[in-house]
Enzyme design. Structure first.
Site, PDB file in Angstrom:
ATOM      1  N   HIS A 374       0.802  -1.232   0.000  1.00  0.00           N
ATOM      2  CA  HIS A 374       0.000   0.000   0.000  1.00  0.00           C
ATOM      3  C   HIS A 374       0.830   1.276   0.000  1.00  0.00           C
ATOM      4  O   HIS A 374       0.272   2.358   0.155  1.00  0.00           O
ATOM      5  CB  HIS A 374      -0.917   0.047   1.219  1.00  0.00           C
ATOM      6  CG  HIS A 374      -1.966  -1.007   1.245  1.00  0.00           C
ATOM      7  ND1 HIS A 374      -3.243  -0.795   0.765  1.00  0.00           N
ATOM      8  CD2 HIS A 374      -1.946  -2.274   1.695  1.00  0.00           C
ATOM      9  CE1 HIS A 374      -3.955  -1.900   0.934  1.00  0.00           C
ATOM     10  NE2 HIS A 374      -3.188  -2.813   1.492  1.00  0.00           N
ATOM     11  N   LYS A 567      -8.788  13.669   5.396  1.00  0.00           N
ATOM     12  CA  LYS A 567      -7.960  12.458   5.344  1.00  0.00           C
ATOM     13  C   LYS A 567      -6.942  12.581   6.468  1.00  0.00           C
ATOM     14  O   LYS A 567      -6.830  13.648   7.088  1.00  0.00           O
ATOM     15  CB  LYS A 567      -7.271  12.301   3.983  1.00  0.00           C
ATOM     16  CG  LYS A 567      -6.548  13.557   3.477  1.00  0.00           C
ATOM     17  CD  LYS A 567      -5.984  13.352   2.072  1.00  0.00           C
ATOM     18  CE  LYS A 567      -6.945  13.701   0.957  1.00  0.00           C
ATOM     19  NZ  LYS A 567      -7.027  12.688  -0.086  1.00  0.00           N
ATOM     20  N   ARG A 568      -6.189  11.508   6.757  1.00  0.00           N
ATOM     21  CA  ARG A 568      -5.148  11.636   7.772  1.00  0.00           C
ATOM     22  C   ARG A 568      -4.222  12.796   7.426  1.00  0.00           C
ATOM     23  O   ARG A 568      -3.956  13.063   6.247  1.00  0.00           O
ATOM     24  CB  ARG A 568      -4.360  10.329   7.863  1.00  0.00           C
ATOM     25  CG  ARG A 568      -5.147   9.216   8.531  1.00  0.00           C
ATOM     26  CD  ARG A 568      -5.520   9.581   9.954  1.00  0.00           C
ATOM     27  NE  ARG A 568      -4.351   9.629  10.807  1.00  0.00           N
ATOM     28  CZ  ARG A 568      -4.037   8.700  11.708  1.00  0.00           C
ATOM     29  NH1 ARG A 568      -4.825   7.659  11.884  1.00  0.00           N
ATOM     30  NH2 ARG A 568      -2.954   8.817  12.442  1.00  0.00           N
ATOM     31  N   LYS A 573       0.512  14.283   1.980  1.00  0.00           N
ATOM     32  CA  LYS A 573      -0.830  14.599   1.467  1.00  0.00           C
ATOM     33  C   LYS A 573      -1.027  16.111   1.285  1.00  0.00           C
ATOM     34  O   LYS A 573      -2.001  16.552   0.694  1.00  0.00           O
ATOM     35  CB  LYS A 573      -1.890  14.047   2.421  1.00  0.00           C
ATOM     36  CG  LYS A 573      -1.927  12.519   2.481  1.00  0.00           C
ATOM     37  CD  LYS A 573      -2.940  12.028   3.519  1.00  0.00           C
ATOM     38  CE  LYS A 573      -2.862  10.544   3.786  1.00  0.00           C
ATOM     39  NZ  LYS A 573      -3.475   9.716   2.721  1.00  0.00           N
ATOM     40  N   THR A 678      -8.707   6.642  -1.751  1.00  0.00           N
ATOM     41  CA  THR A 678     -10.031   6.070  -2.006  1.00  0.00           C
ATOM     42  C   THR A 678     -11.123   7.103  -1.768  1.00  0.00           C
ATOM     43  O   THR A 678     -12.222   6.986  -2.305  1.00  0.00           O
ATOM     44  CB  THR A 678     -10.282   4.836  -1.117  1.00  0.00           C
ATOM     45  OG1 THR A 678      -9.830   5.118   0.200  1.00  0.00           O
ATOM     46  CG2 THR A 678      -9.546   3.618  -1.648  1.00  0.00           C
ATOM     47  N   LYS A 682     -14.952   8.311  -3.517  1.00  0.00           N
ATOM     48  CA  LYS A 682     -16.191   8.581  -2.783  1.00  0.00           C
ATOM     49  C   LYS A 682     -16.769   9.934  -3.157  1.00  0.00           C
ATOM     50  O   LYS A 682     -17.983  10.079  -3.371  1.00  0.00           O
ATOM     51  CB  LYS A 682     -15.926   8.527  -1.268  1.00  0.00           C
ATOM     52  CG  LYS A 682     -15.559   7.139  -0.767  1.00  0.00           C
ATOM     53  CD  LYS A 682     -14.975   7.138   0.646  1.00  0.00           C
ATOM     54  CE  LYS A 682     -14.244   5.817   0.896  1.00  0.00           C
ATOM     55  NZ  LYS A 682     -13.403   5.828   2.101  1.00  0.00           N
TER      56      LYS A 682
HETATM   57  C1  Z15 Z   1      -2.639   3.339   4.789  1.00  0.00           C
HETATM   58  O1  Z15 Z   1      -3.860   3.809   5.104  1.00  0.00           O
HETATM   59  C2  Z15 Z   1      -2.226   3.298   3.460  1.00  0.00           C
HETATM   60  C3  Z15 Z   1      -0.980   2.816   3.175  1.00  0.00           C
HETATM   61  C4  Z15 Z   1      -0.151   2.371   4.183  1.00  0.00           C
HETATM   62  O2  Z15 Z   1       1.071   1.900   3.914  1.00  0.00           O
HETATM   63  C5  Z15 Z   1      -0.585   2.390   5.502  1.00  0.00           C
HETATM   64 CL1  Z15 Z   1       0.442   1.826   6.742  1.00  0.00          CL
HETATM   65  C6  Z15 Z   1      -1.820   2.878   5.804  1.00  0.00           C
HETATM   66  C7  Z15 Z   1      -3.178   3.754   2.394  1.00  0.00           C
HETATM   67  C8  Z15 Z   1      -2.546   4.538   1.263  1.00  0.00           C
HETATM   68  O3  Z15 Z   1      -1.848   5.650   1.783  1.00  0.00           O
HETATM   69  C9  Z15 Z   1      -3.648   4.994   0.312  1.00  0.00           C
HETATM   70  O4  Z15 Z   1      -3.102   5.671  -0.786  1.00  0.00           O
HETATM   71  C10 Z15 Z   1      -4.455   3.799  -0.179  1.00  0.00           C
HETATM   72  O5  Z15 Z   1      -5.580   4.228  -0.906  1.00  0.00           O
HETATM   73  C11 Z15 Z   1      -4.936   2.974   1.002  1.00  0.00           C
HETATM   74  O6  Z15 Z   1      -3.853   2.623   1.844  1.00  0.00           O
HETATM   75  C12 Z15 Z   1      -5.631   1.699   0.566  1.00  0.00           C
HETATM   76  O7  Z15 Z   1      -4.858   0.994  -0.350  1.00  0.00           O
END
Ligand code: Z15
Length: 841
Positions: A374, A567-568, A573, A678, A682
């Site tokens: 991810h 978002k976080r 970001k 994602t 949405k």
């Molecule tokens: C996280 O929420 C995502 C990646 C990571 O390595 C960790 Cl530890 C947490 C996110 C990505 O930042 C995001 O771009 C992606 O859409 C999401 O995972 C689902 O794949």
């Protein structure tokens, strides 16, 4: 133990089989029964909490009945199952979702009405199940919804955290974390006290030769912690198929031992043992995309993985099949590297406990696992120190060394003499201390590795995993672009839009085949339809405006352009670029005359998201947004032209209010850093446009909806490296507009400049790693284009309709079908009564 009822007595069981309610009267009967018996209350003391509890219990009973049948059907059919291992499941609320998925929300609404309650108020009572940080956890939740809705035999495995992600409060503009104790009443889980597994930690390994001369390894001593299963039913939409999410909870292994200590007067240590065990599943680590390497986290991972594998292997052994058939019965997906120990644990079970030869076992292991990556961010790639590993999991470390040795030998055979290559791909990093590289272990232990959007999957192949593509060949690496469930993110979050779409498409079938949305395109110029469409967006904005008023006290104009970034909080970001852009806008307004100001488009800039508690830069961004809001929102000169809002405690249930209310949302990561994203999907699915960089799934969204319907800006990922290099070695001029923004901050316009010096300094003096200065000009001019486009409401509305019509690709149903076909090799097990709720109506 044989717990099955003998044939002669089964008649009685069949006669009295639990029957789920279908009608309003039966629903009411169930609610009243639960209030008067399960909850021990009555109509004289039934508040909204009690009504929520009773309604949930009524639906829970219904789900469990179908859950039982689904599990029986799967066992009987003897089919392959997929197990989705994820440390995070960001589920949000369950009641609304359950009502909609089983198609009985209208029944519940009327029933609750008869009993004196409004359904919205009842839904609101529920505490979010927030067992996740952000995108990765929410993706797992969307996948569970799709797996059930498509009737795939699938289980989720996770941890039952006592505390989910912290609640965020904003105090004087600063983030304050408050624990999220969510379990005081949770009707959605079933404790399975009969399903318990002892999990071992620490201890030593001893090797000896048995009678045949074979080397046997035993793992002895250490401590034992007990894992107990808690099951959460996952209902599919328009199908009786109900899957299982099994969450493990930790407890001290033996109460008796403690009791003895207790009797001996050793109270403190008896309690300490208990607490140490319970600590394992106590709390979710609140870092998103950051690896902290804490021992307790590794303990969580092993605890969860070992319990899950024990469970999976036990289920397989009941079929009495040969071990070679394990991969025909079981597919295990690793959601990121967090469950990678499962690879090692299965190998250990097969060789140490079941006596298989190494090669035979390893063949089974690699056929079983798939690994999803991810992120490419180096700080997020998991590594564990070898000494820590050696102490906590000595046997696993020795197996990892053996896996690595076998792997490196095969690399050496194909690339004789390439010492550099061996060092680069070794699962053990030769650092001080040595580290276990979990992503490499996951790759070596799986038959497929996938990224989560096209650009991201290309990037992992050409950067972080390049050597592995050469070693294993390109076919091992694939892409499955992320998606979202349209049930929660359209039907549940935006019921009016869903109903309007259904009225044109002849029913709700689009919720299970999202490409049917295509047919909406012919209404993109339909006057009446556009009016209804725009009216729904306005109503959703009014709803959010009310939420803003009650939570922040600020009045915002629902006719203004709502610009949202939720978002976080993370530097990559680039919420800092957004707030710098807002400051630029503020300075521009201040410099205008009254006449000029009248021509401006009013805008509300909305931020939301949590900063990891130890991520100081992210916390500074939160503080700056709030400080800018405090100045701008109270500036009489500005009035409605600009408002800046920080929404506290962004979570799934708040997203359901926020997402349908956007005009434009921001997905502005430095190119190449956001694996997919994602929320971009949405927002577009809810009739909002997006401003974004050429990153993650933004690129595929553009391809699907058309470049004319998205506001793209900024540098491309292939140029990032050179730009960074230029920052370090070149001399550059700061963008003039950004320089003015920095002057304003430094002049204490938003309070003490010292508070924000690190943020400004990161761009001005410390290499601007995230390229804020490089993209700023492009960003603000693109924002001006957004203003311009928004002025033409007629055209804007058409763009949003066309975009929604073209979003079919981004359903998580499509993702799950891709995983099922290309990675898991599993088929749906369709119940006879699937699709009988009449979606075509
Ligand atoms: C996280 O929420 C995502 C990646 C990571 O390595 C960790 Cl530890 C947490 C996110 C990505 O930042 C995001 O771009 C992606 O859409 C999401 O995972 C689902 O794949």
């Amino acid at each position: 133990v044989e717990a099955s009822i003998p044939e002669p007595q089964r008649e009685a069981w069949k006669r009295f089989q639990a029957k789920p309610f279908e009608t309003k009267d039966d629903f009411e009967k169930e609610v009243v029964r639960h209030v008067e018996t399960t909850l021990a209350r009555s109509m004289f003391n039934c508040d909204e909490t009690a009504a929520y509890a009773a309604a949930s219990l009524a639906f829970r009973d219904r789900l469990i009945t179908e859950w039982n049948k689904t599990q029986q059907r799967q066992t009987f059919a003897d089919t392959k199952r997929v197990y989705y291992l994820s440390l995070e499941f960001l589920m949000g609320r369950a009641l609304d979702n359950a009502m909609l998925n089983v198609g009985l929300k209208d029944v519940a609404k009327d029933g609750l009405g008869d009993l004196g309650f409004r359904i919205e108020d009842i839904i609101e009572q529920e505490h979010d199940a927030a067992l996740g940080n952000g995108g990765l956890g929410r993706l797992a939740a969307c996948f569970l919804d799709s797996l059930a809705s498509l009737s795939y035999p699938a289980w989720g495995y996770g941890l039952r955290y006592r505390y989910g992600i912290f609640k965020q409060e904003i105090v004087d503009g600063y983030q304050v974390e408050v624990p999220d104790y969510w379990l005081d009443f949770n009707p959605w889980e079933f404790p399975r006290h009969d399903i318990a597994v002892d999990i071992q930690f620490y201890g030593n390994i001893r090797k000896y030769q048995d009678d045949t001369g074979k080397t046997v390894v035993v793992w002895e001593g250490g401590e034992i912690v007990k894992a107990t299963a808690y099951d959460v039913p996952i209902p599919g939409f328009d199908t009786p198929a109900t899957n299982n999410l099994r969450l493990w909870s930790s407890k001290a292994a033996s109460g008796e031992f403690d009791f003895q200590k207790f009797n001996n007067g050793d109270y403190e240590s008896s309690v300490a043992d208990q607490q140490r065990a319970e600590t394992i599943s106590a709390v979710l680590y609140p870092n998103d995309s950051l690896d902290r390497g804490k021992e307790l986290r590794l303990k969580q991972q092993y605890f969860w993985v070992a319990a899950s594998l024990y469970d999976i292997v036990r289920r397989f052994k009941k079929t009495k099949r040969a071990w070679g058939e394990f991969p025909d019965q079981v597919a295990i997906q690793l959601n990121d590297t967090h469950p990678t120990l499962a690879v090692v644990e299965l190998q250990r079970i097969l060789i140490d406990l079941e006596g298989l030869e190494w090669d035979e076992a390893w063949n089974i292991v690699t056929k079983t696992f798939g690994y999803t990556n991810h992120t490419v961010l180096p700080e997020a790639l998991e590594k564990w120190s070898v000494p820590l590993f050696q102490n906590l999991l000595p046997r696993h470390l020795s197996i990892i060394y053996d896996i690595n040795q076998t792997f490196l030998q095969s690399v050496e055979r194909k690339n004789p003499g390439d010492r550099d290559l061996l060092q680069r791909v070794s699962i053990i990093e030769e650092s001080q201390p040595k580290m276990v590289r979990m992503a490499y272990l996951a790759i070596v232990g799986s038959h497929k590795v996938n990224g989560v959007a096209e650009l991201h999957s290309d990037l992992i192949k050409t950067t972080i995993f390049k050597d592995f593509v050469n070693i294993f060949g390109p076919d091992k690496f694939t892409n499955v672009t992320n998606g979202i469930t349209p049930r929660r993110w359209l039907h549940q979050a935006n019921p009016r839009l869903s109903a309007l779409i259904a009225s044109k498409l002849g029913g709700l079938a689009f919720l299970k085949d999202l490409t049917l949305l295509n047919d909406l395109e012919k209404f993109a110029d339909d006057k009446d339809f556009k009016k209804d469409w725009a009216e729904i967006k306005h109503a959703n904005k009014v709803r959010l405006a009310k939420h803003i008023k009650t939570t922040t006290g600020v009045t915002v104009n629902p006719s203004a352009l709502f610009d949202i970034q939720v978002k976080r909080i993370h530097e990559y970001k680039r919420q800092q670029m957004n707030i710098f852009g807002v400051i630029h806008r503020y300075l521009t307004i201040k410099a205008m005359g009254a006449e000029e100001r009248k021509k401006l488009a009013p805008r509300v800039s909305i931020f939301g998201g949590k900063a990891a508690p130890g991520y100081w830069m992210a916390k500074t961004i939160v503080h700056l947004v709030n400080s800018v809001g405090a100045v701008v929102n109270n500036d009489k000169d500005v009035g409605d032209l600009l408002k800046v809002i920080f929404l506290e405690d962004y979570n799934v249930s708040k997203a359901e209010i926020i997402v349908p209310a956007s005009d434009i949302s921001e997905h502005i990561s430095t190119a190449g850093t956001e694996a997919s994203g994602t929320s971009n999907m949405k927002f577009v699915l809810n009739g909002g446009l997006i401003i974004g960089t050429c990153d993650g799934a933004n690129i595929e969204i553009t391809r699907e909806i058309g470049a004319e319907n998205i506001f793209l800006f900024g540098n491309l990922s292939e140029d990032v490296e050179d730009l960074r290099h230029a920052h370090t070695y070149g001399n550059r001029d700061m963008d003039a507009d950004l320089a003015k923004v920095f002057e304003a901050i430094k002049g204490n316009m938003f309070g003490d400049a010292n508070s924000f010096s690190a943020l400004v300094g990161a761009v001005e003096n410390h290499g601007d790693y995230y390229l804020v200065s490089d993209d700023f000009h492009s960003y603000i001019t693109t924002q001006d284009m957004v203003d311009e486009a928004y002025r033409d409401q007629d055209e804007w509305v058409s763009k949003t309709i066309i975009s929604v019509a073209r979003m079919g690709f981004f359903t998580s149903d499509r993702c799950i079908n891709e995983y099922a076909e290309s990675i898991w090799n599993i088929e749906p097990l369709v119940p006879e009564t699937e699709g009988q709720s009449g979606l075509e109506r």
